[in-house]
Design a protein around this motif. Sequence first.
Motif, short mmCIF file in Angstrom:
data_model
loop_
_atom_site.label_atom_id
_atom_site.label_comp_id
_atom_site.label_asym_id
_atom_site.label_seq_id
_atom_site.Cartn_x
_atom_site.Cartn_y
_atom_site.Cartn_z
N ASN A 240 0.91 -1.19 -0.02
CA ASN A 240 -0.14 0.09 0.01
C ASN A 240 0.84 1.36 0.03
O ASN A 240 1.72 1.33 1.00
CB ASN A 240 -0.86 0.12 1.25
CG ASN A 240 -1.74 -1.13 1.28
OD1 ASN A 240 -3.00 -1.07 0.60
ND2 ASN A 240 -1.83 -2.31 1.87
N LEU A 241 0.55 2.47 -0.83
CA LEU A 241 1.17 3.56 -0.75
C LEU A 241 0.91 4.36 0.45
O LEU A 241 -0.31 4.38 0.90
CB LEU A 241 0.59 4.10 -2.19
CG LEU A 241 1.15 5.72 -2.31
CD1 LEU A 241 2.64 5.53 -2.43
CD2 LEU A 241 0.45 6.25 -3.41
N VAL A 242 1.80 4.73 0.92
CA VAL A 242 1.59 5.33 2.31
C VAL A 242 1.82 6.89 1.97
O VAL A 242 1.10 7.79 2.70
CB VAL A 242 2.84 5.18 3.21
CG1 VAL A 242 2.85 6.10 4.53
CG2 VAL A 242 2.66 3.46 3.70
N ALA A 243 2.83 7.38 1.26
CA ALA A 243 3.04 9.03 1.11
C ALA A 243 3.83 9.13 0.00
O ALA A 243 4.78 8.33 -0.51
CB ALA A 243 3.62 9.69 2.33
N THR A 244 3.75 10.35 -0.73
CA THR A 244 4.55 10.86 -1.70
C THR A 244 5.23 12.26 -1.60
O THR A 244 4.27 13.01 -0.82
CB THR A 244 3.87 10.60 -3.16
OG1 THR A 244 3.01 11.58 -3.23
CG2 THR A 244 3.62 9.24 -3.47
N VAL A 245 6.49 12.42 -2.25
CA VAL A 245 6.51 13.92 -2.00
C VAL A 245 7.20 14.08 -3.61
O VAL A 245 8.09 13.50 -4.03
CB VAL A 245 7.68 14.25 -0.92
CG1 VAL A 245 9.07 13.31 -1.11
CG2 VAL A 245 8.14 15.57 -0.99
N SER A 246 6.83 15.22 -4.03
CA SER A 246 7.16 15.66 -5.46
C SER A 246 8.47 16.70 -5.26
O SER A 246 8.91 16.85 -4.27
CB SER A 246 6.26 16.38 -6.19
OG SER A 246 5.98 17.48 -5.79
N ASP A 247 8.87 17.03 -6.61
CA ASP A 247 9.78 18.04 -6.58
C ASP A 247 9.66 19.38 -6.26
O ASP A 247 10.39 20.20 -5.94
CB ASP A 247 10.71 17.84 -7.88
CG ASP A 247 9.53 18.60 -9.12
OD1 ASP A 247 10.11 18.63 -10.10
OD2 ASP A 247 8.54 18.28 -8.81
N GLY A 248 8.24 19.46 -6.00
CA GLY A 248 7.57 20.84 -5.82
C GLY A 248 8.14 21.55 -4.56
O GLY A 248 8.47 22.76 -4.68
N ARG B 1 -0.59 11.95 10.78
CA ARG B 1 0.21 11.13 11.82
C ARG B 1 1.59 10.96 11.06
O ARG B 1 2.73 11.15 11.56
CB ARG B 1 -0.36 9.65 12.28
CG ARG B 1 -1.46 9.71 12.95
CD ARG B 1 -1.94 8.48 13.33
NE ARG B 1 -1.94 7.56 12.39
CZ ARG B 1 -1.38 6.30 12.28
NH1 ARG B 1 -0.33 6.07 13.00
NH2 ARG B 1 -1.65 5.48 11.27
N PHE B 2 1.59 10.86 9.63
CA PHE B 2 2.85 10.50 8.98
C PHE B 2 3.11 11.83 8.10
O PHE B 2 2.21 12.32 7.42
CB PHE B 2 2.90 9.39 8.20
CG PHE B 2 2.60 8.03 8.84
CD1 PHE B 2 2.66 7.89 10.11
CD2 PHE B 2 2.81 6.98 8.16
CE1 PHE B 2 2.39 6.82 10.85
CE2 PHE B 2 2.78 5.55 8.81
CZ PHE B 2 2.72 5.71 10.20
N THR B 3 4.35 12.24 8.09
CA THR B 3 4.63 13.36 7.08
C THR B 3 5.96 13.06 6.39
O THR B 3 6.94 12.36 6.95
CB THR B 3 4.97 14.64 7.97
OG1 THR B 3 3.95 15.03 8.89
CG2 THR B 3 5.37 15.93 7.11
N THR B 4 5.98 13.22 5.15
CA THR B 4 7.22 13.11 4.33
C THR B 4 7.85 14.38 3.92
O THR B 4 6.94 15.28 3.57
CB THR B 4 6.79 12.20 3.02
OG1 THR B 4 7.78 11.52 2.49
CG2 THR B 4 5.87 12.93 2.15
N SER B 5 9.06 14.21 3.86
CA SER B 5 9.73 15.45 3.30
C SER B 5 11.08 15.16 2.62
O SER B 5 11.21 13.96 2.52
CB SER B 5 10.01 16.29 4.83
OG SER B 5 10.80 15.54 5.57
N ARG B 6 11.78 16.23 2.19
CA ARG B 6 12.85 15.66 1.31
C ARG B 6 13.99 16.51 1.59
O ARG B 6 13.82 17.78 1.85
CB ARG B 6 12.60 15.48 -0.19
CG ARG B 6 12.19 16.75 -0.66
CD ARG B 6 11.79 16.62 -2.16
NE ARG B 6 12.39 16.05 -3.00
CZ ARG B 6 12.44 14.98 -4.11
NH1 ARG B 6 11.18 15.09 -4.29
NH2 ARG B 6 13.08 14.79 -4.61
N ASP B 7 15.24 16.39 1.45
CA ASP B 7 16.41 17.30 1.36
C ASP B 7 17.23 16.77 0.10
O ASP B 7 17.90 15.88 0.14
CB ASP B 7 17.43 16.80 2.70
CG ASP B 7 18.51 17.49 2.86
OD1 ASP B 7 18.93 18.46 2.04
OD2 ASP B 7 18.81 17.98 3.99
#
Length: 126
Positions: free
Chosen positions: A46-54, A66-72
């Motif tokens: 199951n897909l949980v989360a995604t983060v785009s290049d935005g 409850r869940f947060t996705t982020s990127r560096d």
Amino acid sequence: EVQLAESGGGSVQAGESLRLSCRASGFSFDEATMGWYRQAPGDECNLVATVSDGPNTYAADSVKGRFTTSRDNVKNTVYLKMNSLKIEDTAVYYCAWLRGAFRVVIPDCPDSFGYWGHGTQVTVSS
């Protein structure tokens, strides 16, 4: 060579937090939409989360709030911060770069399409 390496899994009690990391290499990470999937024993992937290049983010209803996705993009790393963990969050969590649309449900992780990490186990107990 594309490589995705997850870390940060473990065993926690319900209500606690964990942060998963996925270090990426071998492609233009800053242009990529990254995703997190999970698979519990006997269940589909199951897909949980995604983060785009935005970066724009998406979270499944089961983890929203409850869940947060982020990127560096400097570290070529995507994160999944998981708060208020529940027993039903127990699963193997996978980082993925699919180079296209992320399907909400797939039969099995990792899929033959795209690039996947090796997975990291998250176990939540009462």
